[in-house]
Enzyme design. Structure first.
Site, PDB file in Angstrom:
ATOM      1  N   ASP A  47       0.847  -1.196   0.000  1.00  0.00           N
ATOM      2  CA  ASP A  47       0.000   0.000   0.000  1.00  0.00           C
ATOM      3  C   ASP A  47       0.884   1.248   0.000  1.00  0.00           C
ATOM      4  OD1 ASP A  47      -2.821   1.188   0.700  1.00  0.00           O
ATOM      5  OD2 ASP A  47      -1.423   2.148   2.090  1.00  0.00           O
ATOM      6  N   TYR A  52       2.756  10.040   0.337  1.00  0.00           N
ATOM      7  CA  TYR A  52       3.848   9.511   1.165  1.00  0.00           C
ATOM      8  C   TYR A  52       5.212   9.938   0.633  1.00  0.00           C
ATOM      9  CZ  TYR A  52       0.106   6.441   2.892  1.00  0.00           C
ATOM     10  OH  TYR A  52      -1.068   5.944   3.405  1.00  0.00           O
ATOM     11  N   LYS A  77      -2.920   5.891  -4.055  1.00  0.00           N
ATOM     12  CA  LYS A  77      -4.007   6.794  -3.624  1.00  0.00           C
ATOM     13  C   LYS A  77      -3.873   8.160  -4.299  1.00  0.00           C
ATOM     14  CE  LYS A  77      -3.902   4.703   0.965  1.00  0.00           C
ATOM     15  NZ  LYS A  77      -2.480   4.482   1.235  1.00  0.00           N
ATOM     16  N   HIS A 110      -7.894   9.253  -1.431  1.00  0.00           N
ATOM     17  CA  HIS A 110      -7.234   9.238  -0.119  1.00  0.00           C
ATOM     18  C   HIS A 110      -8.137   9.777   1.007  1.00  0.00           C
ATOM     19  CE1 HIS A 110      -2.877   9.249   1.593  1.00  0.00           C
ATOM     20  NE2 HIS A 110      -3.733   8.914   2.531  1.00  0.00           N
TER      21      HIS A 110
HETATM   22  N1  LIG Z   1      -5.519   5.957   4.136  1.00  0.00           N
HETATM   23  C1  LIG Z   1      -4.989   6.692   5.078  1.00  0.00           C
HETATM   24  O1  LIG Z   1      -5.386   7.842   5.320  1.00  0.00           O
HETATM   25  C2  LIG Z   1      -3.881   6.117   5.894  1.00  0.00           C
HETATM   26  C3  LIG Z   1      -3.475   6.759   7.086  1.00  0.00           C
HETATM   27  C4  LIG Z   1      -2.448   6.165   7.811  1.00  0.00           C
HETATM   28  C5  LIG Z   1      -1.869   4.984   7.373  1.00  0.00           C
HETATM   29  N2  LIG Z   1      -2.254   4.397   6.199  1.00  0.00           N
HETATM   30  C6  LIG Z   1      -1.640   3.129   5.684  1.00  0.00           C
HETATM   31  O2  LIG Z   1      -1.671   2.154   6.721  1.00  0.00           O
HETATM   32  C7  LIG Z   1      -0.331   1.696   6.954  1.00  0.00           C
HETATM   33  C8  LIG Z   1      -0.153   1.252   8.395  1.00  0.00           C
HETATM   34  O3  LIG Z   1      -0.386   2.281   9.313  1.00  0.00           O
HETATM   35  P1  LIG Z   1       0.831   2.845  10.182  1.00  0.00           P
HETATM   36  O4  LIG Z   1       1.916   3.199   9.278  1.00  0.00           O
HETATM   37  O5  LIG Z   1       0.262   3.862  11.107  1.00  0.00           O
HETATM   38  O6  LIG Z   1       1.320   1.567  10.936  1.00  0.00           O
HETATM   39  P2  LIG Z   1       1.048   0.465  12.033  1.00  0.00           P
HETATM   40  O7  LIG Z   1       1.319  -0.821  11.327  1.00  0.00           O
HETATM   41  O8  LIG Z   1      -0.250   0.647  12.740  1.00  0.00           O
HETATM   42  O9  LIG Z   1       2.223   0.784  13.068  1.00  0.00           O
HETATM   43  C9  LIG Z   1       3.534   0.999  12.650  1.00  0.00           C
HETATM   44  C10 LIG Z   1       4.390   1.249  13.884  1.00  0.00           C
HETATM   45  O10 LIG Z   1       4.427   0.057  14.684  1.00  0.00           O
HETATM   46  C11 LIG Z   1       5.784  -0.415  14.797  1.00  0.00           C
HETATM   47  N3  LIG Z   1       5.725  -1.871  14.615  1.00  0.00           N
HETATM   48  C12 LIG Z   1       5.366  -2.543  13.504  1.00  0.00           C
HETATM   49  N4  LIG Z   1       5.406  -3.866  13.700  1.00  0.00           N
HETATM   50  C13 LIG Z   1       5.810  -4.036  14.976  1.00  0.00           C
HETATM   51  C14 LIG Z   1       6.046  -5.187  15.754  1.00  0.00           C
HETATM   52  N5  LIG Z   1       5.869  -6.414  15.260  1.00  0.00           N
HETATM   53  N6  LIG Z   1       6.469  -5.014  17.035  1.00  0.00           N
HETATM   54  C15 LIG Z   1       6.643  -3.757  17.538  1.00  0.00           C
HETATM   55  N7  LIG Z   1       6.442  -2.630  16.848  1.00  0.00           N
HETATM   56  C16 LIG Z   1       6.013  -2.768  15.554  1.00  0.00           C
HETATM   57  C17 LIG Z   1       6.558   0.271  13.700  1.00  0.00           C
HETATM   58  O11 LIG Z   1       7.897   0.503  14.112  1.00  0.00           O
HETATM   59  P3  LIG Z   1       9.169  -0.166  13.342  1.00  0.00           P
HETATM   60  O12 LIG Z   1       9.100   0.336  11.940  1.00  0.00           O
HETATM   61  O13 LIG Z   1      10.320   0.369  14.097  1.00  0.00           O
HETATM   62  O14 LIG Z   1       9.001  -1.638  13.453  1.00  0.00           O
HETATM   63  C18 LIG Z   1       5.825   1.579  13.540  1.00  0.00           C
HETATM   64  O15 LIG Z   1       6.265   2.538  14.484  1.00  0.00           O
HETATM   65  C19 LIG Z   1       0.514   2.917   6.544  1.00  0.00           C
HETATM   66  O16 LIG Z   1       1.880   2.617   6.402  1.00  0.00           O
HETATM   67  C20 LIG Z   1      -0.189   3.321   5.277  1.00  0.00           C
HETATM   68  O17 LIG Z   1       0.168   2.469   4.205  1.00  0.00           O
HETATM   69  C21 LIG Z   1      -3.262   4.947   5.461  1.00  0.00           C
END
Ligand SMILES: NC(=O)c1ccc[n+]([C@@H]2O[C@H](COP(=O)([O-])OP(=O)(O)OC[C@H]3O[C@@H](n4cnc5c(N)ncnc54)[C@H](OP(=O)(O)O)[C@@H]3O)[C@@H](O)[C@H]2O)c1
Length: 295
Positions: A47, A52, A77, A110
């Site tokens: 994704d 980004y 997006k 988005h």
């Molecule tokens: N459509 C939208 O408006 C929107 C908004 C926000 C996000 N998104 C999408 O959703 C995706 C996910 O959301 P998010 O980026 O907020 O991420 P998330 O997966 O909810 O959390 C990521 C965070 O958790 C940590 N993490 C990941 N796996 C871990 C594990 N196994 N153990 C401990 N810590 C862990 C990561 O740190 P490390 O990297 O240090 O492991 C990072 O700080 C985004 O990347 C994006 O593609 C879309």
């Protein structure tokens, strides 16, 4: 409860049931390495988004992976400054060019245009969606959807739409289930994708999740991801750490029994990221450029 390796969208397209997210990963080597690790760990659904600022690096990693294009599901997006029929078509074509690809698997709006910012918000969302329908009918994208659309935005869109969005990507994690939006989408056959399924990392130390994780010898991140899947929601997790990426992919060899699902489903409100579609754009400090390399 077993969970599928792929979900079936309303148009019968198969979408790998766990996605890898790329928000906040710096473009260039860091993104290419991270996406490479995700592909190595078995993720086949990536994704990304114009906003980004790294989508071209995501594409570069995919294109040089040695994995056939048809075996990787790529989701992009449309950013908020490209709404409207002509602007959306143009932005999509620029995205494909930047990606050096012939098609995308999924393209999402988005954020909806909101009444706080646009008097003509309904028309703007309808016009953007018409462009998405054109892209779909022209075979440039295999599925089309929206992101951050609550029923307030979805209901008027559906009145005019010829194609019902196949996906709605919303914030969704333990303690933040957006039940009204999820129920609305499930009622009209829209697959929910969970953004921030780990609450961007901030919910992983919650004792309720750690207690369940300990019972199964798993991490709280794996519990969050598996919980999404068992609720029929497609989780898109992000990590830049190869070991954690592997951990986040390893969610198909254990099950959460009904009673633990019920405990997580009943957790109190942990709060969301604060980005609410009604206020999102109104609150952006610098609109619309949020990322240095956004194109
Ligand atoms: N459509 C939208 O408006 C929107 C908004 C926000 C996000 N998104 C999408 O959703 C995706 C996910 O959301 P998010 O980026 O907020 O991420 P998330 O997966 O909810 O959390 C990521 C965070 O958790 C940590 N993490 C990941 N796996 C871990 C594990 N196994 N153990 C401990 N810590 C862990 C990561 O740190 P490390 O990297 O240090 O492991 C990072 O700080 C985004 O990347 C994006 O593609 C879309």
């Amino acid at each position: 409860m077993s969970v599928p390796r792929s979900f079936t969208l309303a148009n019968r397209l198969q979408i790998p049931s766990t996605g890898y997210g790329t928000w906040q990963i710096p473009f260039g080597e860091e993104t290419e390495k991270a996406v490479g690790s995700a592909l190595a760990a078995g993720f086949r659904h990536i994704d990304t988004a114009a906003a980004y600022g790294n989508d071209f690096s995501v594409a570069a990693a995919v294109n040089s992976s040695g994995i056939a294009r048809k075996d990787i599901f790529i989701s992009g997006k449309l950013w908020i400054n490209k709404r409207g029929y002509d602007a959306a078509l143009k932005a999509f074509k620029q995205t494909l060019k930047r990606f050096n690809m012939d098609y995308l698997d999924l393209f999402l709006i988005h954020w909806p245009a909101a009444p706080k910012v646009y008097e003509n918000w309904k028309e703007l969302n309808d016009d953007t969606w018409r462009a998405f329908q054109t892209l779909y009918n022209d075979g440039l994208v295999r599925a089309v959807g929206v992101s951050n659309f609550t029923p307030f935005y979805l209901a008027p869109l559906l009145e005019k739409a010829e194609i019902v969005p196949m996906v709605n990507q919303i914030e969704y994690h333990p303690g933040f289930m957006q039940k009204e939006t999820a129920a609305f989408c499930q009622g009209v056959g829209i697959l929910i994708e969970a953004w921030s399924p780990l609450g961007s990392g901030r919910i992983l130390m919650r004792k309720e999740l750690l207690n369940i994780a300990e019972k199964y010898g798993r991490s709280s991140a794996q519990i969050c991801i598996r919980w999404c899947l068992q609720n029929g929601v497609l989780p898109i997790s992000r990590s830049v750490n190869p070991e954690r990426i592997k951990e986040n992919a390893a969610v198909f060899d254990f099950e959460l029994p009904h009673e633990d699902m019920a405990v997580i489903n009943a957790l109190p409100d942990f709060g969301g990221s604060g980005d609410n579609p009604d206020d999102f754009e109104a609150n952006l400090k610098e609109t619309p450029q949020v990322s240095g390399r956004m194109l």
